[in-house]
Design a protein around this motif. Structure first.
Motif, PDB file in Angstrom:
ATOM      1  N   ASN A 142       0.869  -1.180   0.000  1.00 22.23           N
ATOM      2  CA  ASN A 142       0.000   0.000   0.000  1.00 22.23           C
ATOM      3  C   ASN A 142       0.906   1.230   0.000  1.00 22.23           C
ATOM      4  OD1 ASN A 142      -1.866   2.023   0.397  1.00 22.23           O
ATOM      5  ND2 ASN A 142      -2.794   1.109   2.212  1.00 22.23           N
ATOM      6  N   VAL A 143       1.449   1.529  -1.164  1.00 22.55           N
ATOM      7  CA  VAL A 143       2.482   2.566  -1.247  1.00 22.55           C
ATOM      8  C   VAL A 143       1.919   3.963  -1.027  1.00 22.55           C
ATOM      9  CG1 VAL A 143       2.343   2.928  -3.741  1.00 22.55           C
ATOM     10  CG2 VAL A 143       4.538   3.191  -2.582  1.00 22.55           C
ATOM     11  N   SER A 144       0.604   4.127  -1.205  1.00 26.05           N
ATOM     12  CA  SER A 144      -0.006   5.441  -1.004  1.00 26.05           C
ATOM     13  C   SER A 144      -0.485   5.637   0.427  1.00 26.05           C
ATOM     14  CB  SER A 144      -1.186   5.621  -1.963  1.00 26.05           C
ATOM     15  OG  SER A 144      -2.179   4.634  -1.717  1.00 26.05           O
ATOM     16  N   GLY A 145      -0.508   4.559   1.220  1.00 22.02           N
ATOM     17  CA  GLY A 145      -0.928   4.677   2.608  1.00 22.02           C
ATOM     18  C   GLY A 145      -2.406   4.942   2.795  1.00 22.02           C
ATOM     19  N   GLU A 146      -3.232   4.627   1.797  1.00 22.52           N
ATOM     20  CA  GLU A 146      -4.671   4.867   1.899  1.00 22.52           C
ATOM     21  C   GLU A 146      -5.311   3.828   2.819  1.00 22.52           C
ATOM     22  OE1 GLU A 146      -6.435   5.973  -2.193  1.00 22.52           O
ATOM     23  OE2 GLU A 146      -4.527   4.988  -2.641  1.00 22.52           O
ATOM     24  N   ALA A 147      -6.128   4.300   3.757  1.00 27.61           N
ATOM     25  CA  ALA A 147      -6.748   3.407   4.738  1.00 27.61           C
ATOM     26  C   ALA A 147      -7.695   2.410   4.084  1.00 27.61           C
ATOM     27  CB  ALA A 147      -7.489   4.231   5.783  1.00 27.61           C
ATOM     28  N   SER A 148      -8.280   2.775   2.955  1.00 26.79           N
ATOM     29  CA  SER A 148      -9.266   1.919   2.297  1.00 26.79           C
ATOM     30  C   SER A 148      -8.631   0.869   1.384  1.00 26.79           C
ATOM     31  CB  SER A 148     -10.214   2.779   1.459  1.00 26.79           C
ATOM     32  OG  SER A 148      -9.493   3.497   0.460  1.00 26.79           O
ATOM     33  N   LYS A 149      -7.327   0.883   1.265  1.00 27.89           N
ATOM     34  CA  LYS A 149      -6.652   0.022   0.285  1.00 27.89           C
ATOM     35  C   LYS A 149      -5.929  -1.127   0.968  1.00 27.89           C
ATOM     36  CE  LYS A 149      -5.213   1.951  -3.387  1.00 27.89           C
ATOM     37  NZ  LYS A 149      -4.502   2.832  -4.320  1.00 27.89           N
ATOM     38  N   SER A 150      -5.982  -2.297   0.347  1.00 31.46           N
ATOM     39  CA  SER A 150      -5.261  -3.457   0.863  1.00 31.46           C
ATOM     40  C   SER A 150      -3.762  -3.284   0.646  1.00 31.46           C
ATOM     41  CB  SER A 150      -5.741  -4.727   0.155  1.00 31.46           C
ATOM     42  OG  SER A 150      -7.109  -4.946   0.365  1.00 31.46           O
ATOM     43  N   GLY A 151      -2.998  -4.112   1.330  1.00 33.47           N
ATOM     44  CA  GLY A 151      -1.557  -4.106   1.125  1.00 33.47           C
ATOM     45  C   GLY A 151      -0.787  -3.766   2.382  1.00 33.47           C
ATOM     46  N   GLU A 173       8.973   5.277  -5.057  1.00 34.07           N
ATOM     47  CA  GLU A 173       9.133   4.744  -3.700  1.00 34.07           C
ATOM     48  C   GLU A 173       9.077   3.214  -3.723  1.00 34.07           C
ATOM     49  OE1 GLU A 173       7.029   4.832   0.740  1.00 34.07           O
ATOM     50  OE2 GLU A 173       6.283   6.148  -0.851  1.00 34.07           O
ATOM     51  N   LEU A 174       8.155   2.673  -4.519  1.00 31.26           N
ATOM     52  CA  LEU A 174       8.056   1.218  -4.616  1.00 31.26           C
ATOM     53  C   LEU A 174       9.301   0.634  -5.281  1.00 31.26           C
ATOM     54  CD1 LEU A 174       6.119  -1.160  -4.018  1.00 31.26           C
ATOM     55  CD2 LEU A 174       5.415  -1.024  -6.403  1.00 31.26           C
ATOM     56  N   LYS A 175       9.820   1.311  -6.307  1.00 36.62           N
ATOM     57  CA  LYS A 175      11.039   0.830  -6.973  1.00 36.62           C
ATOM     58  C   LYS A 175      12.213   0.823  -5.994  1.00 36.62           C
ATOM     59  CE  LYS A 175      13.776  -0.264 -10.472  1.00 36.62           C
ATOM     60  NZ  LYS A 175      15.144  -0.172  -9.932  1.00 36.62           N
ATOM     61  N   GLN A 176      12.323   1.848  -5.181  1.00 36.72           N
ATOM     62  CA  GLN A 176      13.418   1.903  -4.204  1.00 36.72           C
ATOM     63  C   GLN A 176      13.278   0.796  -3.164  1.00 36.72           C
ATOM     64  OE1 GLN A 176      12.958   5.939  -2.899  1.00 36.72           O
ATOM     65  NE2 GLN A 176      13.834   6.799  -4.781  1.00 36.72           N
ATOM     66  N   LEU A 177      12.045   0.527  -2.737  1.00 37.16           N
ATOM     67  CA  LEU A 177      11.801  -0.573  -1.808  1.00 37.16           C
ATOM     68  C   LEU A 177      12.156  -1.907  -2.456  1.00 37.16           C
ATOM     69  CD1 LEU A 177      10.674  -1.754   0.829  1.00 37.16           C
ATOM     70  CD2 LEU A 177       8.379  -1.619  -0.189  1.00 37.16           C
ATOM     71  N   PHE A 178      11.763  -2.073  -3.699  1.00 36.46           N
ATOM     72  CA  PHE A 178      12.080  -3.302  -4.432  1.00 36.46           C
ATOM     73  C   PHE A 178      13.596  -3.512  -4.515  1.00 36.46           C
ATOM     74  CE2 PHE A 178      13.194  -5.355  -8.456  1.00 36.46           C
ATOM     75  CZ  PHE A 178      12.494  -6.545  -8.360  1.00 36.46           C
TER      76      PHE A 178
END
Length: 230
Positions: free
Chosen positions: A129-138, A181-186
């Motif tokens: 959940n790279v956007s940190g949205e409360a409604s989103k899984s991940g 951000e996701l690419k850097q985490l990857f």
């Protein structure tokens, strides 16, 4: 059906142009055709045009297609890209090649335990959940490493990468920041887990930006099959 073939070619052309624009090789970016809500005949048309990887969101609908196409399209690689409930885990473990939406140890354990011993380990992406949205899984980015360590210990699974559905926003700068951000985490994860080779991000509307940010697999439905069926 010719329309599907034409649309597939247009998407491949977009991937090629996006890769060239950022100095990447087009063969390093795979296309996942998202066939959710579409009939088996549409999948078969795309298959006849050379497409082999297909993504589905709804387990029972997907299993029906998998069974229907088993003989005519024997080498399709099926990805689950929708949420997975515990009561559907056995169906997924028995029929899919990939699950891109793992974000809980309980689900990972069930998939591993229920994977038939005669099948190869189930390929897994952790959903972030790279956007940190409360409604989103991940998983939140800070939670990814702990689950990755646990998944790599499960014999029926093979950890392959990360997947995200970034925020639905028209702000390209904000979207690009989330993809980077996701690419850097990857990249950080791949240092500890060298088997990681899949960064699943980018869809019909933003595949060019996703490729520029390092995606290795784009999930495209509407641009291939048209608007989603009701």
């Amino acid at each position: 059906m010719n329309t599907i073939v034409q649309h597939l070619q247009l998407v491949h052309d977009r991937i090629t142009a996006a890769a060239t624009a950022c100095g990447r090789r087009e063969h390093d970016i795979q296309l996942l055709a998202v066939s959710k809500t579409k009939p088996a005949a549409d999948v078969q048309a795309a298959y006849a045009a050379g497409q082999r990887q297909f993504g589905e969101n709804y387990v029972q609908e997907a299993v029906d297609k998998i069974k229907a196409l088993k003989t005519t399209c024997p080498d399709i690689c099926w990805h689950l890209i929708g949420p997975l409930q515990s009561n559907k885990s056995r169906l997924v473990a028995e029929h899919f090649d990939w699950v891109q939406t793992v974000d809980r140890l309980k689900i990972a354990q069930r998939l591993s335990d229920q994977r038939p011993v005669h099948m190869r380990p189930l390929n897994i992406c952790l959903q972030v959940n790279v956007s940190g949205e409360a409604s989103k899984s991940g998983l939140l980015p800070a939670q990814v490493e702990a689950l990755a360590e646990q998944v790599t210990e499960l014999p029926g699974l093979r950890l392959r990468g990360l997947m995200a559905i970034p925020e639905a926003t028209g702000d390209r700068e904000k979207l690009g920041a989330q993809l980077l951000e996701l690419k850097q985490l990857f990249d950080r994860m791949a240092e500890k887990h060298p088997q990681l080779d899949t960064l699943s991000m980018g869809m019909s509307n933003d595949l060019e930006l996703a490729v520029a940010c390092g995606s290795t697999l784009v999930r495209v439905g509407t641009a291939i099959f048209g608007s989603r069926n009701p």
